[in-house]
Design an enzyme around this catalytic site. Structure first.
Site, PDB file in Angstrom:
ATOM      1  N   TYR A 166       0.826  -1.214   0.000  1.00  0.00           N
ATOM      2  CA  TYR A 166       0.000   0.000   0.000  1.00  0.00           C
ATOM      3  C   TYR A 166       0.861   1.265   0.000  1.00  0.00           C
ATOM      4  CZ  TYR A 166      -4.109   2.907   1.050  1.00  0.00           C
ATOM      5  OH  TYR A 166      -5.108   3.843   1.014  1.00  0.00           O
ATOM      6  N   GLU A 173       2.163   6.400  -7.048  1.00  0.00           N
ATOM      7  CA  GLU A 173       1.088   7.238  -7.584  1.00  0.00           C
ATOM      8  C   GLU A 173       1.414   8.722  -7.409  1.00  0.00           C
ATOM      9  OE1 GLU A 173      -2.498   5.973  -5.636  1.00  0.00           O
ATOM     10  OE2 GLU A 173      -2.119   3.876  -6.098  1.00  0.00           O
TER      11      GLU A 173
END
Length: 244
Positions: A166, A173
């Site tokens: 994660y 991102e």
């Protein structure tokens, strides 16, 4: 933002299945099994593509181009998860699932696809690898859960790998969006300037900055939610093992 799903991750077929609720009907279950098998296979294709491209090139630079088409196809295919929630065949929040799915679709099309200059960035590979491993585990988890035959290893992986994947995906991102900012500002991509007949303006560059800022409050909430889920699902097993 993609929870480990979205990312995250995304809980299209919610972990609330642990609760005693009436499951989907026979036809819905059959459809969901097929859907999850196809999605698992799709992300496996992406994983194999990455490995083959790396072995062929001897470098991890530019690996995105080797899996661009299947990545776009199967990530966009996740939009069906929103429909599943809306129809009630999976017990997940339409809003939460929609947010998590759309964040990945947005990054896939509105950033990585639209700003071709960032496609060779290492940050793209960072989130692609994180997504790939996450989704193989996630869709496998859902498939075996629907078949009422969930191996502990997959269950453990589902609630453990996100601890690393994660943050890794989020970092990729954010770095990718950041890398896109100069090109978006220079070209005016997706921006609408005044004057125009609609008397409306939109600055995509500013919008991307706001998207990045939104990670600050959202990431900790989603991450620690998954940590609580991990403790809830695996905690009693680990405690039992210590007693033994």
């Amino acid at each position: 933002m993609s929870a480990p799903a979205m990312g995250t991750s995304k809980t299209a077929h919610s972990d609330s299945s642990n609760k005693k609720k009436k499951g989907p009907g026979t036809l819905a279950t059959a459809y969901l099994v097929i859907y999850n098998v196809v999605m698992t296979a799709g992300w496996l294709v992406i994983a194999v593509g990455l490995v083959r491209a790396y072995l062929a090139r001897g470098s991890y630079h530019g690996l995105y181009y080797s899996i661009e088409k299947p990545l776009k196809f199967f990530q966009t295919g996740a939009l069906l998860e929103i429909l599943h929630c809306a129809l009630g065949i999976v017990p997940s929040s339409v809003v939460l699932t929609g947010f998590q799915v759309m964040s990945r679709v947005f990054l896939t099309w509105a950033v990585t696809h639209s700003v071709r200059e960032v496609q060779s960035e290492d940050s793209v590979l960072l989130f692609v690898v994180a997504w790939t491993v996450t989704e193989i585990i996630r869709y496998s988890f859902y498939t075996f859960s629907l078949l009422n035959h969930l191996p502990y290893l997959i269950k453990w992986a589902r609630y453990t790998f996100f601890i690393v994947l994660y943050p890794m995906g989020v970092a990729g991102e954010l770095l990718t969006i950041y890398a896109a900012l100069p090109y978006v500002q220079k070209t005016g991509l997706y921006s609408i300037t005044l004057p125009n007949k609609y008397n409306f303006s939109f600055d995509y560059h500013t919008f991307l900055i706001l998207v990045m800022v939104s990670y600050i409050p959202l990431f900790p909430q989603l991450y620690f939610h998954m940590m609580r889920q991990r403790k809830k699902v695996l905690g009693h097993v680990e405690e039992y093992s210590k007693v033994e």
